[in-house]
Design a protein around this motif. Structure first.
Motif, short mmCIF file in Angstrom:
data_model
loop_
_atom_site.label_atom_id
_atom_site.label_comp_id
_atom_site.label_asym_id
_atom_site.label_seq_id
_atom_site.Cartn_x
_atom_site.Cartn_y
_atom_site.Cartn_z
N UNK A 1 17.77 33.96 -22.24
CA UNK A 1 19.08 34.61 -22.35
C UNK A 1 18.87 36.11 -22.35
N UNK A 2 19.54 36.77 -21.42
CA UNK A 2 19.31 38.21 -21.29
C UNK A 2 19.69 38.99 -22.54
N UNK A 3 20.65 38.47 -23.30
CA UNK A 3 21.04 39.20 -24.51
C UNK A 3 20.00 39.06 -25.62
N UNK A 4 19.02 38.18 -25.44
CA UNK A 4 17.98 37.99 -26.44
C UNK A 4 16.60 38.46 -25.96
N UNK A 5 16.48 38.75 -24.67
CA UNK A 5 15.19 39.14 -24.10
C UNK A 5 15.31 40.55 -23.52
N UNK A 6 14.42 41.42 -23.94
CA UNK A 6 14.46 42.82 -23.50
C UNK A 6 13.07 43.21 -22.99
N UNK A 7 13.04 44.16 -22.07
CA UNK A 7 11.74 44.62 -21.57
C UNK A 7 11.81 46.09 -21.18
N UNK A 8 10.62 46.71 -21.21
CA UNK A 8 10.53 48.12 -20.87
C UNK A 8 10.76 48.36 -19.39
N UNK A 9 11.16 49.58 -19.07
CA UNK A 9 11.54 49.91 -17.69
C UNK A 9 10.33 50.05 -16.77
N UNK A 10 9.21 50.54 -17.30
CA UNK A 10 8.09 50.86 -16.40
C UNK A 10 6.73 50.32 -16.86
N UNK A 11 6.72 49.43 -17.84
CA UNK A 11 5.45 48.86 -18.28
C UNK A 11 4.68 49.71 -19.26
N UNK A 12 5.25 50.85 -19.68
CA UNK A 12 4.56 51.72 -20.64
C UNK A 12 4.99 51.38 -22.06
#
Length: 261
Positions: free
Chosen positions: A117-128
């Motif tokens: 679920x996108x509202x529960x999973x987040x990730x960084x924009x560039x891998x840093x």
């Protein structure tokens, strides 16, 4: 060989590429498409061995997983061993748990274990780490964080959590052991691609006096970039980047640029 009406263009600069990961299962990997398109030899050999810590040993850490509301993942290994421990200990994870991942690729790997679920999973924009911290910062209120790790974890992440007064724990769930790669490196590859700092460490443990000598080096993820540069390696191929979200796409850009020369 001609396939789908395309002719292979000879690539004289690069013929042999070493991917420091296990060979993909099946025949549908984009790596194999890349090898056919550019007429190159791809070799797969993991530079590290990942050894899971058994549940009995984990219990000694006295970390009660259900007490935490968010999990930080910086690798697929961390995901594999987090859910392995949960299964071994019969721990059920709340559907409200939030997941913060270093890259989109790591985030998507969660689909193997959870209803994504996108509202529960987040990730960084560039891998840093910085982009990961930016995402965590937006959602950190009232969260208690788990950061599943190997025995050698990224202290920059724990330092950030500490300095931002976050409640957190670092369950050690697996060990990373350097693989024996002496025979592999002796084959003289034109390109070697690394995916973890542990892979770079393995190279140096097997070859303390390793010299790059014209070999092109690829690296995936900001922590791997740093490990490679700290080891004195010159990086020619980096992923993820805006135009190259995966190592395959970064290799494709690199090989295409050689054709133009």
């Amino acid at each position: 060989m001609v396939k789908n009406g395309e002719k292979h263009t000879e690539n004289k600069a690069v013929k042999k590429i070493l991917i420091t990961q296990p060979k993909p299962e099946g025949e549908k990997s984009p790596y194999f498409d890349l090898a056919r398109k550019y007429d190159i030899e791809l070799h797969f050999h993991p530079f590290i061995i990942v050894e899971g810590i058994p549940a009995k040993e984990f219990r000694k850490q006295k970390i009660d997983i259900p007490n935490y509301t968010a999990v930080i993942f910086t690798s697929r290994n961390a995901i594999d061993h987090f859910f392995r421990i949960c299964e071994e200990m019969k721990i059920s994870i709340s559907q409200d748990t939030k997941y913060f991942c270093i890259t989109e690729a790591v985030a998507l790997y969660l689909q193997k274990f959870i209803l994504y679920r996108k509202r529960k999973v987040f990730y960084g924009a560039d891998g840093s780490n910085k982009s990961l911290f930016d995402v965590i910062n937006k959602h950190k209120e009232n969260e208690k964080f788990l950061y599943p790790t190997s025995e050698s974890f990224d202290s920059e992440i724990t330092n950030w959590l500490k300095s931002h007064h976050c409640e957190y724990a670092t369950p050690v769930l697996y060990r990373i052991i350097s693989n024996d790669i002496k025979e592999v490196i002796a084959r003289n590859f034109d390109v070697i691609c690394f995916f973890t700092p542990g892979g770079v460490k393995s190279l140096l443990e097997n070859f303390p006096k390793y010299k790059q000598n014209g070999t092109k080096i690829g690296a995936f993820g900001a922590n791997t970039f740093k490990a490679a540069e700290d080891a004195g390696l010159t990086l020619d191929i980096k992923a993820p980047q805006p135009q190259a979200p995966s190592m395959v796409s970064a290799l494709e850009l690199f090989l295409a640029s050689l054709r133009k020369k």
